[in-house]
Design an enzyme around this catalytic site. Structure first.
Site, mmCIF file in Angstrom:
data_model
loop_
_atom_site.group_PDB
_atom_site.id
_atom_site.type_symbol
_atom_site.label_atom_id
_atom_site.label_comp_id
_atom_site.label_asym_id
_atom_site.label_seq_id
_atom_site.Cartn_x
_atom_site.Cartn_y
_atom_site.Cartn_z
ATOM 1 N N LYS A 37 -0.766 4.904 4.555
ATOM 2 C CA LYS A 37 -1.752 4.060 5.310
ATOM 3 C C LYS A 37 -1.373 3.963 6.613
ATOM 4 C CE LYS A 37 -4.076 -0.391 4.687
ATOM 5 N NZ LYS A 37 -5.283 0.250 4.844
ATOM 6 N N HIS A 65 0.687 -1.372 -0.076
ATOM 7 C CA HIS A 65 0.244 -0.042 0.024
ATOM 8 C C HIS A 65 0.880 1.372 0.077
ATOM 9 C CE1 HIS A 65 -3.099 -2.741 0.979
ATOM 10 N NE2 HIS A 65 -3.941 -1.772 0.832
#
Ligand code: NAD
Length: 259
Positions: free
Chosen positions: A150, A146
């Protein structure tokens, strides 16, 4: 039947994307936004309300699609269920108490509702295929990748995938530890014998690989999200399907009959 009249709850990133997707979808029309934190006015030519009851009274929608915050969704649901407005809810972090309340309210009012933590159809299929493969392999690891902003590691999707795989297998996967680990943590986190490795890098969006290993073979199931529009086909499909429901359905897998 005429066009489905859709109210979009939330005017943040997802809400605006949903309104655009509804506008592009055959047979659906966005008729208003409702956002409890916003000043009333207009967004892209649609009226913006900050009170759900007033909004529903003014525009008489068939469906409300909600991508907001768990602090708002229960009040929205109370207004919607009381008026027979079907709900498609993507807001995450909802309590189990709220979901139980919604299940009872939907049944009582015979009003359809869909709650899904992930509307990306590819991600839902990845979890479904991983669950199917689990009974055939004893070893499996997950690599989730990600963007570097995040907040949580591992991702909710990775943790859910491991939980589904463990449940499908019926016992833990084999999790070989290294005899030596000069840098602790090199084998990642672990759930039910499934190692989970989290990569965080600028330039990434949301990606996940589930790798199964067996004698002389590996099987990799990979899903890549390249943009927020990945959620839209699932949201539009749910808005159409919820019109046929008279109860609550949790998860796109259940909505699509992926047993
Ligand atoms: P965002 O911050 O851009 O927008 C949030 C919206 O919620 C805003 O319109 C804001 O005014 C409203 N809101 C926040 N707190 C509120 C409150 N207390 N009362 C009333 N309104 C409130 O966020 P986003 O990126 O659009 O994401 C919204 C939600 O959707 C989050 O819960 C996120 O996790 C979820 N999400 C779900 C999926 C899925 O597939 N299910 C995908 C992406 C995002």
């Amino acid at each position: 039947m005429g066009e489905l009249r859709v109210v979009v709850s939330g005017s943040g990133r997802m809400g605006r994307q949903v309104a655009a997707a509804v506008g592009d979808a055959d047979g659906l029309a966005a008729v208003a936004f409702v956002d409890g934190l916003a000043q009333e006015g207009e967004i892209d030519g649609l009226p913006l309300f900050n009170d759900a009851n007033r909004c529903f009274g003014a525009v008489a929608p068939d469906v409300v699609i909600d991508f907001t915050n768990m602090a708002w969704t229960p009040a929205l649901a109370e207004a919607a269920m009381g008026r027979g407005v079907r709900m498609v809810i993507g807001t995450t972090g909802l309590s189990s108490d709220f979901t139980a309340w919604l299940e009872a309210a939907a049944a009582q009012h015979k009003t359809g509702a869909v709650v899904a933590a992930n509307f990306a159809i590819g991600a839902v299929l990845m979890m479904h295929f991983a669950r199917q493969a689990s009974r055939f392999f004893d070893n499996a690891e997950i690599i989730e990748l990600h963007h570097d902003q995040k907040v949580d590691s591992p991702s909710g999707t990775a943790k859910t995938t491991a939980e589904l795989m463990r449940a499908a297998k019926g016992h833990d996967f084999r999790h070989p530890n290294s005899e030596k680990e000069p840098l602790p943590g090199a084998r990642g986190a672990e759930y039910g014998g499934v190692a989970i490795h989290s990569v965080r890098l600028p330039g990434l969006v949301a990606h996940q690989e589930v790798i199964f290993g067996g004698l002389g073979q590996t099987l990799t199931i990979r899903h890549d999200t390249t943009g927020r529009e990945s959620f839209m086909p699932g949201v539009i499909a749910a808005a159409r399907a919820v019109m046929e429901l008279d109860h609550l359905v949790v998860g796109l897998d259940a909505l699509f009959g992926l047993g």
